[in-house]
Design a protein around this motif. Structure first.
Motif, PDB file in Angstrom:
ATOM      1  N   GLU A   1       2.504   1.577  -3.564  1.00 35.23           N
ATOM      2  CA  GLU A   1       1.620   1.799  -4.699  1.00 35.23           C
ATOM      3  C   GLU A   1       0.621   2.942  -4.525  1.00 35.23           C
ATOM      4  N   LYS A   2       0.387   3.366  -3.265  1.00 40.60           N
ATOM      5  CA  LYS A   2      -0.675   4.349  -3.065  1.00 40.60           C
ATOM      6  C   LYS A   2      -0.268   5.565  -2.237  1.00 40.60           C
ATOM      7  N   TYR A   3       0.490   5.371  -1.176  1.00 33.23           N
ATOM      8  CA  TYR A   3       0.679   6.446  -0.208  1.00 33.23           C
ATOM      9  C   TYR A   3       2.020   7.169  -0.237  1.00 33.23           C
TER      10      TYR A   3
ATOM     11  N   LEU B   1       0.830  -1.211   0.000  1.00 31.83           N
ATOM     12  CA  LEU B   1       0.000   0.000   0.000  1.00 31.83           C
ATOM     13  C   LEU B   1       0.862   1.257   0.000  1.00 31.83           C
TER      14      LEU B   1
END
Length: 138
Positions: free
Chosen positions: A114-116, A111
Motif C-alpha cells: 500500500e505504501k512502498y 505496508l
C-alpha cells in the motif's frame, strides 16, 4: 533512472540497466523466439516480487524480527485481448526465521503493497493484487 535495449534477432533482446547489468529477453519458438531468456512480462512479475520482497525484509528487520529467508510464489492472469495487461496477481510469501510474529509479517506485506512498492502500486492500476503468507521456523 536509465536503461538500454538492443534487438538481437527474431524476438530476442538484450536489456542493460543504468547500473550496468544485462538481461536477455526472448520469446517462445511459436512466437518467433528461441527461448533464450524470460519473456518481458515475466520480468515484470519478477521485478515486482523483488521490489516487494525488498520492502518486506527491510520492514521486518527494522521491526527486530529474526528473518532468515523470504520466497515469493506468484500466480498471475492477463487479459485475453491487447493490451494483455495483468488482471490478477497473487503473491504468496514464504517467510522463514526464528519466532517471527505473524502480525509483523502481515504488517510488512501490507505496508509494501500500500505504501512502498512502486511496482505493485503501478500494477494495481490494472490488476487485482492479493497477498498471503506462511511462516516457517528456521
Amino acid at each position: 533512472m536509465q536503461a538500454r535495449l538492443k534487438w538481437v534477432d527474431g524476438v530476442c533482446f538484450i536489456g542493460e540497466s543504468g547500473s550496468g547489468h544485462a538481461v536477455v529477453m526472448d520469446g517462445a519458438p511459436e512466437g518467433g523466439g528461441r527461448n533464450l531468456g524470460p519473456r518481458p512480462m515475466e520480468l515484470v512479475l519478477l521485478g515486482t516480487a523483488g521490489c516487494t520482497s525488498y520492502d518486506v525484509i527491510n520492514i521486518l528487520k527494522k521491526s527486530r524480527q529474526d528473518v532468515r529467508d523470504c520466497r515469493v510464489e506468484i500466480e498471475a492472469d492477463r487479459a485475453d485481448a491487447d493490451p494483455k495487461v495483468f488482471t490478477r496477481i497473487h503473491f504468496h510469501f514464504v517467510v522463514s526465521g526464528r519466532a517471527l510474529k505473524p502480525d509483523a509479517v502481515e504488517r510488512a506485506i501490507k505496508l509494501s503493497a500500500e505504501k512502498y512498492c512502486s511496482a505493485s502500486i503501478m500494477l494495481g492500476k490494472t490488476a487485482d493484487i492479493t497477498h498471503d503468507f506462511e511462516l516457517r521456523e528456521d
